[in-house]
Design a protein around this motif. Structure first.
Motif, PDB file in Angstrom:
ATOM      1  N   UNK A   9       0.845  -1.199   0.000  1.00 31.01           N
ATOM      2  CA  UNK A   9       0.000   0.000   0.000  1.00 31.01           C
ATOM      3  C   UNK A   9       0.885   1.255   0.000  1.00 31.01           C
ATOM      4  N   UNK A  10       0.291   2.393  -0.313  1.00 31.95           N
ATOM      5  CA  UNK A  10       1.052   3.658  -0.349  1.00 31.95           C
ATOM      6  C   UNK A  10       0.647   4.603   0.780  1.00 31.95           C
ATOM      7  N   UNK A  11      -0.610   5.070   0.748  1.00 31.50           N
ATOM      8  CA  UNK A  11      -1.060   6.065   1.730  1.00 31.50           C
ATOM      9  C   UNK A  11      -1.135   5.460   3.124  1.00 31.50           C
ATOM     10  N   UNK A  12      -0.405   6.035   4.069  1.00 37.11           N
ATOM     11  CA  UNK A  12      -0.407   5.540   5.439  1.00 37.11           C
ATOM     12  C   UNK A  12       0.521   4.355   5.643  1.00 37.11           C
ATOM     13  N   UNK A  13       1.136   3.897   4.559  1.00 39.35           N
ATOM     14  CA  UNK A  13       2.071   2.766   4.632  1.00 39.35           C
ATOM     15  C   UNK A  13       3.439   3.215   4.159  1.00 39.35           C
ATOM     16  N   UNK A  14       3.603   3.492   2.866  1.00 40.30           N
ATOM     17  CA  UNK A  14       4.850   4.107   2.395  1.00 40.30           C
ATOM     18  C   UNK A  14       4.978   5.502   2.989  1.00 40.30           C
ATOM     19  N   UNK A  15       3.891   6.255   2.946  1.00 39.21           N
ATOM     20  CA  UNK A  15       3.876   7.550   3.637  1.00 39.21           C
ATOM     21  C   UNK A  15       3.317   7.351   5.045  1.00 39.21           C
ATOM     22  N   UNK A  16       3.726   8.203   5.954  1.00 36.39           N
ATOM     23  CA  UNK A  16       3.314   8.025   7.347  1.00 36.39           C
ATOM     24  C   UNK A  16       1.852   8.383   7.564  1.00 36.39           C
ATOM     25  N   UNK A  17       1.312   9.244   6.702  1.00 35.85           N
ATOM     26  CA  UNK A  17      -0.089   9.641   6.830  1.00 35.85           C
ATOM     27  C   UNK A  17      -0.815   9.402   5.512  1.00 35.85           C
ATOM     28  N   UNK A  18      -2.123   9.337   5.586  1.00 36.26           N
ATOM     29  CA  UNK A  18      -2.944   9.156   4.395  1.00 36.26           C
ATOM     30  C   UNK A  18      -2.990  10.475   3.623  1.00 36.26           C
TER      31      UNK A  18
END
Length: 220
Positions: A9-18
C-alpha cells in the motif's frame, strides 16, 4: 520456498499519513468529512467515496494540491532500504494504492526499484477533479473498490507465488484476505488480529525487512 512477491500500500504505509485525508483536510471542501466517514464505516464504497471527495475540488487547485502533497508527505523510515533489500533478494515489490496518480507519482518518483505502480488516475478536463479507475474490480470482486487490490493480485499471480501484503487501512482488507502473509499496522493490524489473518505488526520498513527475512529464510 515459493517466490515471494510484495504488494505494498502507499497512503499511510509508504507515507506516514494518508495523503487523501491530508489533502481533504487542507483544502476542506464542504461535505468531504461525511464521505470519509461513509468510507471508513463501509456504508459507501471506496470508489464512490473517493470519487465524490475529489469532485468537490476545482481543477484550478491541481498545482497547489501537488505542491502540498509533496511537502506534506513523510516517507516511512526504511522504505528505500526495504526496496534495496527486496531487489538484492530478487523479490518484486509492487505498489498497489487507492491514491491518485497526480500526487502519488511525484512523491514516489525518487524511490526504487519498484516492479510496478497500480493506482487510480485523474482527469482535469472538466471544472472539478474527476477520478478514473483503470484498476477496477474484476468479476470475482463486488466491493466497488476503485483500485481493486485483490484483482491486481489475481492479474499478476503465478504458480508458486507467495503473496505478501503490506498495509494499514480499510483499503487493504480484501488484499489481506487473499495474501499468504501480511505486514500490518493500525486498522489493518486490528482486523488481522480479529479475523485470525497471519500477520506481523510493523512501524517502519526496517521492521518489514526483518519480517521478510523471517518469512523468506534469507539472512540479508
Amino acid at each position: 520456498m515459493s517466490q515471494p512477491v510484495v504488494f505494498c500500500d502507499f497512503d499511510g504505509t509508504v507515507t506516514e499519513k494518508d495523503n487523501i485525508i491530508a489533502i481533504m483536510k487542507r483544502f476542506a471542501p464542504e461535505g468531504w468529512d461525511e464521505l470519509k466517514e461513509g468510507v471508513l464505516n463501509r456504508t459507501i464504497s471506496i470508489r464512490e467515496g473517493v470519487g465524490k471527495m475529489f469532485s468537490l475540488l476545482p481543477v484550478s487547485l491541481k498545482d497547489k494540491i501537488i505542491e502540498f502533497a509533496i511537502e506534506n508527505a513523510r516517507i516511512r523510515p526504511g522504505f528505500q532500504e526495504f526496496l534495496d533489500f527486496a531487489n538484492e533478494e530478487g523479490i518484486p515489490v509492487y505498489i498497489v494504492s487507492g491514491g491518485i496518480d497526480f500526487f502519488l507519482e511525484p512523491i514516489i518518483k525518487d524511490f526504487g526499484p519498484i516492479a510496478g505502480i497500480y493506482c487510480n488516475s485523474s482527469d482535469f478536463t472538466g471544472e472539478t477533479i474527476k477520478i478514473e479507475w483503470p484498476n477496477s474490480c474484476d468479476s470475482q470482486c463486488s466491493n466497488d473498490c476503485g483500485c481493486c487490490k485483490p484483482s491486481i493480485m489475481r492479474r499478476l499471480e503465478q504458480n508458486g507465488m507467495f503473496k505478501i501484503v503490506i498495509g494499514d487501512s480499510v483499503t487493504d482488507l480484501e488484499a489481506a484476505k487473499k495474501a499468504d502473509y501480511v505486514f500490518a499496522r493500525d486498522y489493518l493490524q486490528d482486523k488481522c488480529t480479529e479475523w485470525d489473518i497471519p500477520h506481523t505488526p510493523f512501524e517502519t520498513f526496517y521492521d518489514c525487512i526483518e519480517a521478510l527475512k523471517m518469512k523468506t529464510g534469507v539472512r540479508g
